[in-house]
Scaffold this active site. Sequence first.
Site, short mmCIF file in Angstrom:
data_model
loop_
_atom_site.label_atom_id
_atom_site.label_comp_id
_atom_site.label_asym_id
_atom_site.label_seq_id
_atom_site.Cartn_x
_atom_site.Cartn_y
_atom_site.Cartn_z
CG MET A 30 -2.00 -1.09 1.13
SD MET A 30 -3.57 -0.70 1.96
CE MET A 30 -3.02 -0.40 3.63
CB ALA A 32 3.90 4.57 3.27
CG LEU A 33 7.23 1.34 -1.10
CD1 LEU A 33 7.97 1.06 -2.39
CD2 LEU A 33 6.34 0.17 -0.72
N GLY A 36 11.41 -2.86 5.17
CA GLY A 36 10.67 -4.12 5.23
C GLY A 36 10.13 -4.51 3.86
CG HIS A 37 7.07 -2.18 1.96
ND1 HIS A 37 6.96 -1.02 2.68
CD2 HIS A 37 5.87 -2.81 2.05
CE1 HIS A 37 5.75 -0.94 3.19
NE2 HIS A 37 5.06 -2.01 2.82
N GLY A 147 5.24 -10.22 4.53
CA GLY A 147 6.03 -10.21 5.75
C GLY A 147 5.35 -10.94 6.89
CB SER A 188 3.31 2.08 5.88
OG SER A 188 3.97 1.31 4.89
#
Length: 285
Positions: A30, A32-33, A36-37, A147, A188
Amino acid sequence: MIITRKISDLKKKISEAKKNNHSIGFVPTMGALHKGHLSLIDCSANENEITVVSIYVNPTQFNNQEDLKKYPRNEDNDLALLKQTKCSIVFLPETTEMYPEKDDRVFDFNGLDKLMEGKYREGHFNGVAQIVSKLFEIVKPHNAYFGKKDFQQLAIINYLNNKYLKELKIQIKACEIIRENNGLAMSSRNARLNDKQRSAAANISKIASGGELSRFMLALKVVLSKVKSVPTIIFDEIDAGIGGAVAHAVGERLKRLGENLQVMVVTHHPQVASKGNYHLRVRKA
């Protein structure tokens, strides 16, 4: 890196890749990287020739419209981060593209969506299933990456994939949690926390021992064991600092969990070991 906003364009690019026998990895986000992304993208790039990343804030999973409005968005920053990775295609659809008409589908998760987070966010996981199923049908990846931080969501997606989308033959890959320097799991939504809240949220990783965290995960997995998302679960340090009745109770819960999947436990307690069907003696070299 190819940027596309239309489903038809995305399908065309993926079709071309599959004609060349390229495996497709998919990372739905979604936006707001954060790191973790990016770690999910790294996992995909290591296992697939093509990695597709979607960025879409899905309105149907928000039961609170104010929360939807406040959800962090920064497309320019997201694209700048993606250009530093091995992302092959980024999909940035508008809501009119993803929902040309109202999605009235209701998924049955056998109660899995009614407990824990789902208990307080009515309809949230149904909305997650709506958008993930749409994206899976569009991308049709060989592998999809999520994740472990969102433990219940991961269980829901596994259930969705196994019950409703089995014909797509998508492998769900669970990737490790990436944490900030203070131990807080990257999210995020962390951008909405003030310094005091961030410090408080990080405390669980500081005050809980390895055994306590392992037993906490045991409790979660017993509750969610109706979803056979993985063939084997391994527990280490689960008996640290316990004994007597507590060790017996832990053993009972492990036994119950083992009714649905294979459970392997590293233990020093006879109360825990006695609940196992098979035993191996392990020595350090």
